[in-house]
Design a protein around this motif. Structure first.
Motif, PDB file in Angstrom:
ATOM      1  N   PRO A  20      -8.640  18.620  -2.760  1.00 37.71           N
ATOM      2  CA  PRO A  20      -8.927  19.072  -4.139  1.00 37.71           C
ATOM      3  C   PRO A  20      -8.643  20.565  -4.312  1.00 37.71           C
ATOM      4  CG  PRO A  20     -10.966  18.578  -2.960  1.00 37.71           C
ATOM      5  CD  PRO A  20      -9.846  18.123  -2.079  1.00 37.71           C
ATOM      6  N   ASP A  21      -8.513  21.282  -3.186  1.00 37.07           N
ATOM      7  CA  ASP A  21      -8.170  22.709  -3.269  1.00 37.07           C
ATOM      8  C   ASP A  21      -6.644  22.933  -3.298  1.00 37.07           C
ATOM      9  OD1 ASP A  21     -10.749  23.633  -3.306  1.00 37.07           O
ATOM     10  OD2 ASP A  21     -10.886  23.881  -1.127  1.00 37.07           O
ATOM     11  N   ASP A  22      -5.894  21.829  -3.347  1.00 37.84           N
ATOM     12  CA  ASP A  22      -4.439  22.021  -3.370  1.00 37.84           C
ATOM     13  C   ASP A  22      -4.043  22.727  -4.665  1.00 37.84           C
ATOM     14  OD1 ASP A  22      -1.905  20.823  -1.766  1.00 37.84           O
ATOM     15  OD2 ASP A  22      -1.451  21.097  -3.900  1.00 37.84           O
ATOM     16  N   ARG A  23      -3.180  23.712  -4.532  1.00 36.54           N
ATOM     17  CA  ARG A  23      -2.788  24.500  -5.711  1.00 36.54           C
ATOM     18  C   ARG A  23      -1.956  23.688  -6.709  1.00 36.54           C
ATOM     19  NH1 ARG A  23      -3.552  30.162  -5.626  1.00 36.54           N
ATOM     20  NH2 ARG A  23      -1.757  30.328  -7.014  1.00 36.54           N
ATOM     21  N   GLY A  24      -1.397  22.580  -6.217  1.00 38.96           N
ATOM     22  CA  GLY A  24      -0.727  21.683  -7.162  1.00 38.96           C
ATOM     23  C   GLY A  24      -1.750  21.079  -8.108  1.00 38.96           C
ATOM     24  N   PHE A  25      -2.906  20.698  -7.551  1.00 42.78           N
ATOM     25  CA  PHE A  25      -3.985  20.103  -8.340  1.00 42.78           C
ATOM     26  C   PHE A  25      -4.663  21.159  -9.226  1.00 42.78           C
ATOM     27  CE2 PHE A  25      -8.568  18.684  -8.394  1.00 42.78           C
ATOM     28  CZ  PHE A  25      -8.393  17.626  -9.275  1.00 42.78           C
ATOM     29  N   LEU A  26      -4.938  22.314  -8.662  1.00 41.69           N
ATOM     30  CA  LEU A  26      -5.694  23.336  -9.405  1.00 41.69           C
ATOM     31  C   LEU A  26      -4.864  24.081 -10.439  1.00 41.69           C
ATOM     32  CD1 LEU A  26      -7.782  24.904  -6.488  1.00 41.69           C
ATOM     33  CD2 LEU A  26      -8.598  23.351  -8.264  1.00 41.69           C
ATOM     34  N   PHE A  27      -3.588  24.375 -10.093  1.00 35.02           N
ATOM     35  CA  PHE A  27      -2.783  25.257 -10.965  1.00 35.02           C
ATOM     36  C   PHE A  27      -1.427  24.665 -11.369  1.00 35.02           C
ATOM     37  CE2 PHE A  27      -5.275  28.517  -8.510  1.00 35.02           C
ATOM     38  CZ  PHE A  27      -5.905  29.118  -9.590  1.00 35.02           C
ATOM     39  N   ALA A  28      -1.145  23.425 -10.993  1.00 35.08           N
ATOM     40  CA  ALA A  28       0.213  22.881 -11.152  1.00 35.08           C
ATOM     41  C   ALA A  28       1.215  23.839 -10.505  1.00 35.08           C
ATOM     42  CB  ALA A  28       0.562  22.628 -12.623  1.00 35.08           C
ATOM     43  N   VAL A  93       6.588  19.526  -4.103  1.00 34.49           N
ATOM     44  CA  VAL A  93       6.220  20.543  -3.107  1.00 34.49           C
ATOM     45  C   VAL A  93       5.287  21.540  -3.781  1.00 34.49           C
ATOM     46  CG1 VAL A  93       7.131  22.340  -1.583  1.00 34.49           C
ATOM     47  CG2 VAL A  93       8.484  20.287  -1.997  1.00 34.49           C
ATOM     48  N   THR A  94       4.122  21.766  -3.202  1.00 35.87           N
ATOM     49  CA  THR A  94       3.197  22.743  -3.798  1.00 35.87           C
ATOM     50  C   THR A  94       2.901  23.875  -2.816  1.00 35.87           C
ATOM     51  OG1 THR A  94       1.006  21.971  -3.079  1.00 35.87           O
ATOM     52  CG2 THR A  94       2.041  20.762  -4.897  1.00 35.87           C
ATOM     53  N   ARG A  95       2.289  24.926  -3.350  1.00 38.25           N
ATOM     54  CA  ARG A  95       2.023  26.111  -2.531  1.00 38.25           C
ATOM     55  C   ARG A  95       0.933  25.869  -1.481  1.00 38.25           C
ATOM     56  NH1 ARG A  95       4.015  30.811  -4.354  1.00 38.25           N
ATOM     57  NH2 ARG A  95       3.813  30.105  -6.498  1.00 38.25           N
ATOM     58  N   GLY A  96       0.336  24.684  -1.477  1.00 35.72           N
ATOM     59  CA  GLY A  96      -0.616  24.339  -0.421  1.00 35.72           C
ATOM     60  C   GLY A  96      -2.060  24.488  -0.845  1.00 35.72           C
ATOM     61  N   GLN A  97      -2.902  24.413   0.158  1.00 34.99           N
ATOM     62  CA  GLN A  97      -4.343  24.293  -0.084  1.00 34.99           C
ATOM     63  C   GLN A  97      -5.037  25.624   0.216  1.00 34.99           C
ATOM     64  OE1 GLN A  97      -5.846  21.421   2.698  1.00 34.99           O
ATOM     65  NE2 GLN A  97      -7.918  22.273   2.635  1.00 34.99           N
ATOM     66  N   ALA A  98      -5.779  26.124  -0.758  1.00 33.07           N
ATOM     67  CA  ALA A  98      -6.505  27.380  -0.537  1.00 33.07           C
ATOM     68  C   ALA A  98      -7.636  27.473  -1.555  1.00 33.07           C
ATOM     69  CB  ALA A  98      -5.565  28.580  -0.716  1.00 33.07           C
ATOM     70  N   ARG A  99      -8.676  28.211  -1.215  1.00 28.99           N
ATOM     71  CA  ARG A  99      -9.779  28.419  -2.156  1.00 28.99           C
ATOM     72  C   ARG A  99      -9.207  28.958  -3.469  1.00 28.99           C
ATOM     73  NH1 ARG A  99     -15.216  28.638  -2.118  1.00 28.99           N
ATOM     74  NH2 ARG A  99     -15.239  27.968   0.042  1.00 28.99           N
ATOM     75  N   ARG A 100      -9.723  28.458  -4.586  1.00 28.83           N
ATOM     76  CA  ARG A 100      -9.115  28.781  -5.877  1.00 28.83           C
ATOM     77  C   ARG A 100      -9.109  30.278  -6.163  1.00 28.83           C
ATOM     78  NH1 ARG A 100     -10.121  29.533 -11.291  1.00 28.83           N
ATOM     79  NH2 ARG A 100      -8.669  28.501 -12.704  1.00 28.83           N
ATOM     80  N   SER A 101      -7.905  30.791  -6.363  1.00 27.77           N
ATOM     81  CA  SER A 101      -7.743  32.181  -6.758  1.00 27.77           C
ATOM     82  C   SER A 101      -6.403  32.285  -7.464  1.00 27.77           C
ATOM     83  CB  SER A 101      -7.725  33.077  -5.516  1.00 27.77           C
ATOM     84  OG  SER A 101      -7.142  34.323  -5.845  1.00 27.77           O
ATOM     85  N   HIS A 102      -6.346  33.110  -8.492  1.00 27.94           N
ATOM     86  CA  HIS A 102      -5.077  33.209  -9.224  1.00 27.94           C
ATOM     87  C   HIS A 102      -3.988  33.852  -8.360  1.00 27.94           C
ATOM     88  CE1 HIS A 102      -7.395  31.921 -12.606  1.00 27.94           C
ATOM     89  NE2 HIS A 102      -6.348  31.978 -13.414  1.00 27.94           N
ATOM     90  N   SER A 103      -4.377  34.660  -7.380  1.00 31.14           N
ATOM     91  CA  SER A 103      -3.358  35.240  -6.500  1.00 31.14           C
ATOM     92  C   SER A 103      -2.933  34.202  -5.464  1.00 31.14           C
ATOM     93  CB  SER A 103      -3.891  36.494  -5.810  1.00 31.14           C
ATOM     94  OG  SER A 103      -5.021  36.154  -5.045  1.00 31.14           O
ATOM     95  N   PHE A 104      -1.739  34.396  -4.915  1.00 32.63           N
ATOM     96  CA  PHE A 104      -1.235  33.471  -3.901  1.00 32.63           C
ATOM     97  C   PHE A 104      -2.115  33.567  -2.647  1.00 32.63           C
ATOM     98  CE2 PHE A 104       3.510  34.027  -5.366  1.00 32.63           C
ATOM     99  CZ  PHE A 104       3.181  33.456  -6.582  1.00 32.63           C
ATOM    100  N   PRO A 105      -2.236  32.462  -1.887  1.00 35.18           N
ATOM    101  CA  PRO A 105      -3.013  32.517  -0.646  1.00 35.18           C
ATOM    102  C   PRO A 105      -2.431  33.580   0.300  1.00 35.18           C
ATOM    103  CG  PRO A 105      -2.351  30.260  -1.145  1.00 35.18           C
ATOM    104  CD  PRO A 105      -1.659  31.131  -2.130  1.00 35.18           C
ATOM    105  N   SER A 106      -3.305  34.366   0.883  1.00 28.70           N
ATOM    106  CA  SER A 106      -2.851  35.399   1.811  1.00 28.70           C
ATOM    107  C   SER A 106      -3.804  35.426   3.009  1.00 28.70           C
ATOM    108  CB  SER A 106      -2.855  36.762   1.109  1.00 28.70           C
ATOM    109  OG  SER A 106      -2.463  37.755   2.007  1.00 28.70           O
ATOM    110  N   PRO A 107      -3.318  35.185   4.236  1.00 31.79           N
ATOM    111  CA  PRO A 107      -1.927  34.848   4.544  1.00 31.79           C
ATOM    112  C   PRO A 107      -1.511  33.499   3.942  1.00 31.79           C
ATOM    113  CG  PRO A 107      -3.318  34.436   6.450  1.00 31.79           C
ATOM    114  CD  PRO A 107      -4.202  35.069   5.416  1.00 31.79           C
ATOM    115  N   GLU A 108      -0.204  33.255   3.968  1.00 33.17           N
ATOM    116  CA  GLU A 108       0.324  31.995   3.429  1.00 33.17           C
ATOM    117  C   GLU A 108      -0.314  30.800   4.121  1.00 33.17           C
ATOM    118  OE1 GLU A 108       4.589  31.618   3.444  1.00 33.17           O
ATOM    119  OE2 GLU A 108       4.829  33.449   2.267  1.00 33.17           O
ATOM    120  N   VAL A 109      -0.438  29.688   3.399  1.00 33.64           N
ATOM    121  CA  VAL A 109      -0.987  28.453   3.982  1.00 33.64           C
ATOM    122  C   VAL A 109       0.133  27.410   4.039  1.00 33.64           C
ATOM    123  CG1 VAL A 109      -3.347  28.915   3.186  1.00 33.64           C
ATOM    124  CG2 VAL A 109      -1.756  27.650   1.699  1.00 33.64           C
ATOM    125  N   PRO A 110      -0.073  26.343   4.853  1.00 37.48           N
ATOM    126  CA  PRO A 110       1.007  25.338   4.916  1.00 37.48           C
ATOM    127  C   PRO A 110       1.277  24.733   3.534  1.00 37.48           C
ATOM    128  CG  PRO A 110      -0.581  24.989   6.678  1.00 37.48           C
ATOM    129  CD  PRO A 110      -1.173  26.033   5.783  1.00 37.48           C
TER     130      PRO A 110
END
Ligand code: PDD
Length: 283
Positions: A20-28, A93-110
């Protein structure tokens, strides 16, 4: 059981687990591609791959497996025994799973990658007899050139078309016709073929590109120029293009009947040339 591709593995669809933390789900926050298998070959897969890589680059999503898209697609057909029939493959293909934040996950996630295939039957009636479509203000963002999964304006608009008994919603931006909710659009006016130029206001369709080439080979005069809404009365023919609809004639646009209200001669020539090319490619 349907086999899908998920993060490097080929597994049954019901074993796919997306957070559910996938950025595809949270932010498209992701991109997609749809490719067509003509029981023997994928139609212009190189152009789809190039567009996929461009979409990823524009969104700064680093998916190292991008070049294996054709292999993934081929394996899916094989696993699902679809090789001997018309089929489609969808990849996201989505930017992956990370705690919701408008900035990109840092470091990058799979990255999250998912693809599936299905047997496909084209809408032959629409392709042969043509469709009626609606016109509506283009309510989308200004990066329609990216094949992003953020498609809410497209789905809302297409739903509106469906509820009105129409087969596509065509967008108008500042008086210019851009494209459809999931297709590009072409017009024929006094023998010249018009379509919106490549820009940030349309998706550069793979079918669009090939239809422009085919039209040129047929000696049809082409103008990559937007058709203005207030010039629709000077249009004799129109058609939409995409991977599934191929070349589908438009016989009514925003309540205006085009030409004689049947697929026009230029549309029919282009559609025939397209199918001839498919036949040759099938061998
Ligand atoms: N859509 N424009 C938009 C907004 C689209 O969504 C599509 C394709 C096209 C045509 O692109 P192509 O010729 O490469 O299929 C143009 C796909 C089919 C979809 O969303 O399912």
């Amino acid at each position: 059981m349907e086999t899908t591709y998920f993060n490097g593995k080929y597994i049954p669809k019901d074993e796919v687990r997306i957070s559910p933390d996938d950025r595809g789900f949270l932010f498209a926050d992701g991109v997609y591609e749809v490719i067509r298998w003509y029981d023997g070959f994928f139609y212009d897969i190189n152009s789809h791959l190039t567009r996929l890589k461009r979409s990823l680059r524009e969104l700064r999503i680093n998916w190292p497996e991008a070049d294996s898209f054709p292999t993934i697609a081929g394996k899916l057909l094989n696993f699902n025994k679809l090789e001997d029939q018309p089929a489609m493959v969808y990849l996201q293909v989505t930017r992956g799973q990370a705690r919701r934040s408008h900035s990109f996950p840092s470091p990058e996630v799979p990255i999250t990658s998912y693809a599936y295939s299905w047997g496909f039957s084209p809408d032959i009636t629409s392709i042969e007899t043509g469709i009626k479509v609606m016109l509506k203000e283009d309510i989308r963002w200004s990066r329609c050139d990216i094949k992003s999964v953020s498609l809410l304006p497209n789905t809302m608009s297409f739903q509106e078309a469906c509820e009105n008994g129409l087969k596509e919603c065509i967008f108008v931006r500042n008086g210019n016709i851009t494209e459809g909710s999931h297709s590009n659009i072409f017009f024929v006016s006094n023998g010249t073929l018009f379509t919106h130029p490549e820009s940030n206001h349309i998706l550069s369709g793979v079918t669009r590109k090939n239809i422009l080439r085919i039209a040129q080979e047929c000696g049809i005069k082409i103008r990559e120029e937007a058709m203005q809404e207030n010039r629709i009365r000077f249009v004799q023919e129109a058609f939409i293009t995409n991977t599934s609809a191929e070349v589908t004639p438009v016989i009514e646009l925003g309540g205006n009947t085009l030409g004689d209200g049947v697929p026009g001669p230029v549309t029919k020539i282009i559609r025939k040339e397209f199918y001839d090319e498919i036949k040759v490619l099938k061998g």
